[in-house]
Design a protein around this motif. Structure first.
Motif, PDB file in Angstrom:
ATOM      1  N   LYS A 154      20.104 -15.272   1.421  1.00  0.00           N
ATOM      2  CA  LYS A 154      20.734 -16.018   2.513  1.00  0.00           C
ATOM      3  C   LYS A 154      19.712 -16.507   3.533  1.00  0.00           C
ATOM      4  CE  LYS A 154      25.182 -13.749   2.228  1.00  0.00           C
ATOM      5  NZ  LYS A 154      26.175 -12.913   2.894  1.00  0.00           N
ATOM      6  N   GLU A 155      18.659 -15.747   3.716  1.00  0.00           N
ATOM      7  CA  GLU A 155      17.646 -16.143   4.693  1.00  0.00           C
ATOM      8  C   GLU A 155      16.930 -17.429   4.270  1.00  0.00           C
ATOM      9  OE1 GLU A 155      13.877 -13.999   6.748  1.00  0.00           O
ATOM     10  OE2 GLU A 155      15.666 -12.813   6.357  1.00  0.00           O
ATOM     11  N   LEU A 188       5.970 -33.057   7.532  1.00  0.00           N
ATOM     12  CA  LEU A 188       5.656 -32.444   6.245  1.00  0.00           C
ATOM     13  C   LEU A 188       5.469 -30.928   6.352  1.00  0.00           C
ATOM     14  CD1 LEU A 188       3.208 -35.053   4.694  1.00  0.00           C
ATOM     15  CD2 LEU A 188       5.555 -34.591   4.005  1.00  0.00           C
ATOM     16  N   ILE A 189       5.032 -30.449   7.501  1.00  0.00           N
ATOM     17  CA  ILE A 189       4.876 -29.004   7.662  1.00  0.00           C
ATOM     18  C   ILE A 189       6.071 -28.372   8.375  1.00  0.00           C
ATOM     19  CG2 ILE A 189       2.359 -29.074   7.605  1.00  0.00           C
ATOM     20  CD1 ILE A 189       2.420 -28.669  10.655  1.00  0.00           C
ATOM     21  N   SER A 190       7.143 -29.119   8.516  1.00  0.00           N
ATOM     22  CA  SER A 190       8.306 -28.620   9.258  1.00  0.00           C
ATOM     23  C   SER A 190       8.935 -27.395   8.614  1.00  0.00           C
ATOM     24  CB  SER A 190       9.356 -29.719   9.399  1.00  0.00           C
ATOM     25  OG  SER A 190       9.848 -30.089   8.131  1.00  0.00           O
ATOM     26  N   PHE A 191       8.919 -27.305   7.299  1.00  0.00           N
ATOM     27  CA  PHE A 191       9.506 -26.145   6.632  1.00  0.00           C
ATOM     28  C   PHE A 191       8.745 -24.880   7.006  1.00  0.00           C
ATOM     29  CE2 PHE A 191      10.801 -23.384   3.165  1.00  0.00           C
ATOM     30  CZ  PHE A 191      12.135 -23.723   3.027  1.00  0.00           C
ATOM     31  N   TYR A 193       8.057 -19.883  10.467  1.00  0.00           N
ATOM     32  CA  TYR A 193       7.312 -19.186  11.510  1.00  0.00           C
ATOM     33  C   TYR A 193       8.168 -18.978  12.754  1.00  0.00           C
ATOM     34  CZ  TYR A 193       3.124 -20.020   8.746  1.00  0.00           C
ATOM     35  OH  TYR A 193       2.198 -20.042   7.749  1.00  0.00           O
ATOM     36  N   PHE A 194       8.987 -19.962  13.102  1.00  0.00           N
ATOM     37  CA  PHE A 194       9.858 -19.847  14.257  1.00  0.00           C
ATOM     38  C   PHE A 194      10.873 -18.727  14.068  1.00  0.00           C
ATOM     39  CE2 PHE A 194      13.822 -21.050  16.418  1.00  0.00           C
ATOM     40  CZ  PHE A 194      13.374 -21.009  17.734  1.00  0.00           C
ATOM     41  N   TYR A 195      11.505 -18.667  12.891  1.00  0.00           N
ATOM     42  CA  TYR A 195      12.465 -17.594  12.623  1.00  0.00           C
ATOM     43  C   TYR A 195      11.794 -16.217  12.647  1.00  0.00           C
ATOM     44  CZ  TYR A 195      16.694 -20.204  11.489  1.00  0.00           C
ATOM     45  OH  TYR A 195      17.818 -20.963  11.562  1.00  0.00           O
ATOM     46  N   LEU A 196      10.599 -16.120  12.083  1.00  0.00           N
ATOM     47  CA  LEU A 196       9.892 -14.842  12.110  1.00  0.00           C
ATOM     48  C   LEU A 196       9.530 -14.423  13.527  1.00  0.00           C
ATOM     49  CD1 LEU A 196       7.564 -15.229   8.999  1.00  0.00           C
ATOM     50  CD2 LEU A 196       9.611 -13.840   9.210  1.00  0.00           C
ATOM     51  N   ILE A 211      18.841 -25.059   5.318  1.00  0.00           N
ATOM     52  CA  ILE A 211      19.863 -25.709   6.135  1.00  0.00           C
ATOM     53  C   ILE A 211      19.284 -26.151   7.475  1.00  0.00           C
ATOM     54  CG2 ILE A 211      22.025 -25.283   7.394  1.00  0.00           C
ATOM     55  CD1 ILE A 211      22.843 -23.499   4.981  1.00  0.00           C
ATOM     56  N   THR A 212      18.452 -25.308   8.065  1.00  0.00           N
ATOM     57  CA  THR A 212      17.842 -25.645   9.351  1.00  0.00           C
ATOM     58  C   THR A 212      16.930 -26.857   9.226  1.00  0.00           C
ATOM     59  OG1 THR A 212      17.906 -23.330   9.997  1.00  0.00           O
ATOM     60  CG2 THR A 212      16.444 -24.757  11.251  1.00  0.00           C
TER      61      THR A 212
END
Length: 124
Positions: free
Chosen positions: A7-8, A105-108, A113-116, A14-15
């Motif tokens: 799910k993560e 291109l590096i958004s994923f 990193y933001f979620y972590l 999705i984000t």
């Protein structure tokens, strides 16, 4: 295939997809070609290439297709990233458009990193 995806990881996909849609419409709203063309196209290329990575990883791990697929995916992704940057440089002849596309291109990776970082702050 999507049944075994945690799910993560789905949350990351999705984000990133929602981020691309929001960037596109914000760029249209503010009439900023760097956002709605360059950044949004980079986000969507990143989204689809990471989805392709997930597919290839599934093939290697669960269907035992071989590691040569991973090498092919690696080469393919860099070719598509280069084509994306080249097309943006042709459409919008400005160095800031190339930087906006590269940021897309590096958004994923930035989303991960933001979620972590958020999870680390919440746990403290």
């Amino acid at each position: 295939m999507l049944k075994i995806v945690p799910k993560e990881i789905r949350k990351y996909f999705i984000t990133v997809f929602c981020m691309g849609i929001v960037a596109f419409f914000l760029g249209l709203l503010f009439d900023n070609k760097y956002i709605y063309i360059a950044y949004a196209s980079g986000v969507f290329v990143s989204f689809f290439m990471n989805l392709y990575l997930l597919y290839i990883t599934y093939k290697v791990v669960y269907e035992y297709k071989g590691v040569s697929l991973m090498s092919l995916r690696y080469i393919t992704s860099f070719i598509i990233y280069a084509i994306s940057i080249y097309l943006i440089s042709l459409v919008i002849e400005d160095k800031y458009a190339i930087l906006a596309n590269a940021l897309g291109l590096i958004s994923f990776r930035l989303v991960i990193y933001f979620y972590l970082l958020v999870n680390k702050i919440i746990r403290k």
